[in-house]
Design a protein around this motif. Structure first.
Motif, PDB file in Angstrom:
ATOM      1  N   UNK A 288      -3.574  13.259  -2.196  1.00 17.53           N
ATOM      2  CA  UNK A 288      -2.535  14.243  -1.894  1.00 17.53           C
ATOM      3  C   UNK A 288      -1.318  13.615  -1.223  1.00 17.53           C
ATOM      4  N   UNK A 289      -1.359  12.325  -0.988  1.00 19.38           N
ATOM      5  CA  UNK A 289      -0.235  11.654  -0.352  1.00 19.38           C
ATOM      6  C   UNK A 289      -0.463  11.450   1.136  1.00 19.38           C
ATOM      7  N   UNK A 290       0.569  11.004   1.849  1.00 16.23           N
ATOM      8  CA  UNK A 290       0.475  10.720   3.278  1.00 16.23           C
ATOM      9  C   UNK A 290       0.205  11.998   4.061  1.00 16.23           C
ATOM     10  N   UNK A 291      -0.806  11.967   4.926  1.00 16.69           N
ATOM     11  CA  UNK A 291      -1.173  13.109   5.766  1.00 16.69           C
ATOM     12  C   UNK A 291      -1.401  12.641   7.191  1.00 16.69           C
ATOM     13  N   UNK A 292      -1.158  13.539   8.142  1.00 23.86           N
ATOM     14  CA  UNK A 292      -1.271  13.144   9.544  1.00 23.86           C
ATOM     15  C   UNK A 292      -2.691  12.756   9.917  1.00 23.86           C
ATOM     16  N   UNK A 293      -3.708  13.262   9.161  1.00 23.92           N
ATOM     17  CA  UNK A 293      -5.102  12.915   9.484  1.00 23.92           C
ATOM     18  C   UNK A 293      -5.450  11.480   9.132  1.00 23.92           C
ATOM     19  N   UNK A 294      -4.709  10.856   8.214  1.00 25.24           N
ATOM     20  CA  UNK A 294      -5.052   9.511   7.752  1.00 25.24           C
ATOM     21  C   UNK A 294      -4.830   8.489   8.857  1.00 25.24           C
ATOM     22  N   UNK A 295      -5.875   7.705   9.162  1.00 21.96           N
ATOM     23  CA  UNK A 295      -5.779   6.682  10.200  1.00 21.96           C
ATOM     24  C   UNK A 295      -5.743   5.272   9.604  1.00 21.96           C
ATOM     25  N   UNK A 296      -5.511   5.183   8.298  1.00 21.43           N
ATOM     26  CA  UNK A 296      -5.407   3.870   7.639  1.00 21.43           C
ATOM     27  C   UNK A 296      -6.631   2.993   7.874  1.00 21.43           C
ATOM     28  N   UNK A 297      -7.811   3.597   7.758  1.00 25.57           N
ATOM     29  CA  UNK A 297      -9.038   2.840   8.026  1.00 25.57           C
ATOM     30  C   UNK A 297      -9.485   2.005   6.829  1.00 25.57           C
ATOM     31  N   UNK A 298      -8.902   2.232   5.648  1.00 28.65           N
ATOM     32  CA  UNK A 298      -9.150   1.464   4.412  1.00 28.65           C
ATOM     33  C   UNK A 298     -10.500   1.751   3.767  1.00 28.65           C
ATOM     34  N   UNK A 299     -11.261   2.722   4.286  1.00 25.43           N
ATOM     35  CA  UNK A 299     -12.553   3.032   3.669  1.00 25.43           C
ATOM     36  C   UNK A 299     -12.365   3.489   2.225  1.00 25.43           C
ATOM     37  N   UNK A 300     -11.306   4.257   1.961  1.00 22.69           N
ATOM     38  CA  UNK A 300     -11.054   4.744   0.599  1.00 22.69           C
ATOM     39  C   UNK A 300     -10.656   3.609  -0.335  1.00 22.69           C
TER      40      UNK A 300
END
Length: 473
Positions: A288-300
């Motif tokens: 869905x694009x950049x979201x405030x919940x994303x912490x850039x953990x790279x798991x995805x």
């Protein structure tokens, strides 16, 4: 982007359901190259975080943030209330650095360095995987009745979580009151230091609540950095991004089918397996694009690369990239905005370094006693002063003296003592007289330069005013 350009996901957050209740996140156990690198970084940072309060340099704790006594140690350098301007500049440097880092690389700090994420994902979550199992097992365990298996696993997990929270609280308290005070509480028993013990219990409860129940909501709801990210990011920032150009193409996503030429059919490389959603610790859909919940953990990234490899498609559908790189295929470049932040950061760092070199270990203040005028003593004029000497070091000074550098004809006399003693991390105060021949005065007010000596070694210079009779022309 999501099929149909559905933007409804922006009207809610992943941790709250449609009824406004807590939506529990069951992330799949991550694995892959990025996760392995994160583990190395996380455990090195954990080792540093736990050891830092117990490492001392020249008797000073490596890191100390004693707000109660207004004393700070940063990498062994002590800072007292008199040095507060240095602490302020350091904090401004930290804010500018985080701003520059976010503009350049998004919320990578949260996923790789933030203690909340490290403890949650690399300590508590891994224990949970060990006790409760992976995503599916956790969901089944949560739904099953309270039988012996569920009671045993829940009690075991909660007890271990409490013990780890207690250890973290001890470390955290060591940063606040000092490791010596914490070790003394252990040695003497908690009831001999009730104030510190109550603080320890409060911190333990707070950490237990955060890591057992509140969890990713700290990043989503409580932490302001997620909101700051939305202000700072632009289409040139490097973030964990879904390549929607390749993933969607003209006809959107499609399930994987053998023998189908997806590019010829206009079907994107995203096979809609939703593994990137299942592995996300904050429960978002990165597509869905950049979201405030994303912490850039790279798991995805790791999970998508694994799926792409299994499907015989190129890796990198989810990767570190900017929106400009995905849409326009432009390589990363250092923007004028980033250059501006870099210049500001460099200037602030240079100022801080300069002030640190000018900073002294002993600070002396000499002030005229308010309401007292000068006295005539023959051909000399006398003023009375109070002094305060602050010792910022871990060493005692037992032979401090004052000398007037300018004017050189001046004399100093301490009241009640010949020399000054100042214990480590303490101060000494008293009264002194300064006498200057009237002929050497500049008039009603004369600037006086006073030097502080440790034996024969000059350690501090300060200035004050000396009052005398007005000169009549």
């Amino acid at each position: 982007m999501e099929n149909g350009n559905n933007e409804s996901f922006r009207d809610s957050i992943s941790t709250i359901d449609k009824d406004g209740k807590r939506a529990w996140i069951y992330p799949k156990k991550p694995s892959g190259p990025f996760y392995n690198k994160r583990k190395i970084v996380s455990y090195l940072l954990l080792a540093f975080l736990i050891a830092a309060p117990f490492i001392k340099i020249n008797g000073n704790q490596l890191l100390l943030f004693n707000v109660i006594d207004r004393k700070f140690n940063i990498f062994g350098f002590p800072f007292w209330p008199q040095d507060f301007y240095l602490v302020v500049i350091s904090m401004i440097i930290g804010v500018v650095f985080v701003t520059l880092f976010t503009v350049s690389f998004g919320r990578i700090f949260c996923g790789w360095i933030c203690p909340q994420t490290i403890f949650m994902e690399m300590v508590f979550r891994r224990i949970e995987y060990w006790i409760d199992g992976d995503r599916g097992a956790q969901m089944r365990l949560d739904k099953q009745p309270w039988n012996s298996e569920k009671i045993r696993k829940r009690l075991l997990k909660w007890v271990i979580f409490f013990l780890i929270s207690f250890i973290i609280a001890n470390v955290f308290l060591s940063y606040i009151i000092g490791s010596d005070a914490v070790l003394l509480m252990v040695e003497d028993g908690p009831f001999a230091h009730m104030g510190n013990f109550i603080g320890l219990i409060i911190f333990t409860g707070a950490f237990y609540f955060v890591f057992t129940w509140f969890r990713e909501q700290v990043c989503v709801i409580a932490c302001p950095y997620g909101r700051l990210q939305g202000v700072l990011l632009d289409n040139k920032s490097i973030i964990v991004a879904y390549d929607h150009v390749r993933g969607e193409r003209t006809n959107g996503r499609g399930k994987f089918k053998k023998g189908v030429d997806r590019e010829a059919e206009g079907i994107g490389d995203c096979i809609d397996c939703k593994q990137c959603v299942n592995v996300c610790p904050t429960g978002i859909d990165i597509r869905n694009g950049t979201q405030l919940e994303c912490v850039n953990c790279t798991a995805c990234i790791d999970e998508c690369d694994f799926v792409m490899e299994k499907a015989g498609l190129p890796k990198g559908l989810i990767r570190y990239a900017s929106e400009e790189e995905i849409v326009e295929n432009k390589p990363y470049s250092f923007t004028p905005r980033q250059r501006g932040y870099t210049v500001v950061l460099s200037v602030l760092v240079a100022v801080l370094i300069g002030l640190l070199f000018l900073r002294t270990d002993v600070e002396a203040r000499v002030l005229r006693v308010a309401g007292k005028t000068f006295e005539h003593k023959g051909a000399n004029i006398s003023n009375v002063y109070t002094f305060k000497i602050m010792n910022k070091t871990m060493k005692d000074y037992d032979h401090l003296t004052f000398k007037v550098k300018n004017p050189q004809s001046a004399a100093v006399k301490l009241v009640g003592k010949d020399v000054i003693e100042v214990k480590k991390e303490d101060y000494s105060e008293g009264v002194l007289f300064i006498e200057i021949p009237q002929k050497d005065l500049d008039g009603y007010s004369t600037k006086v330069t006073i030097e502080v000596y440790d034996g024969d070694r000059l350690i501090q210079t300060t200035k004050t005013n000396f009052l005398g009779p007005r000169l009549l022309n």
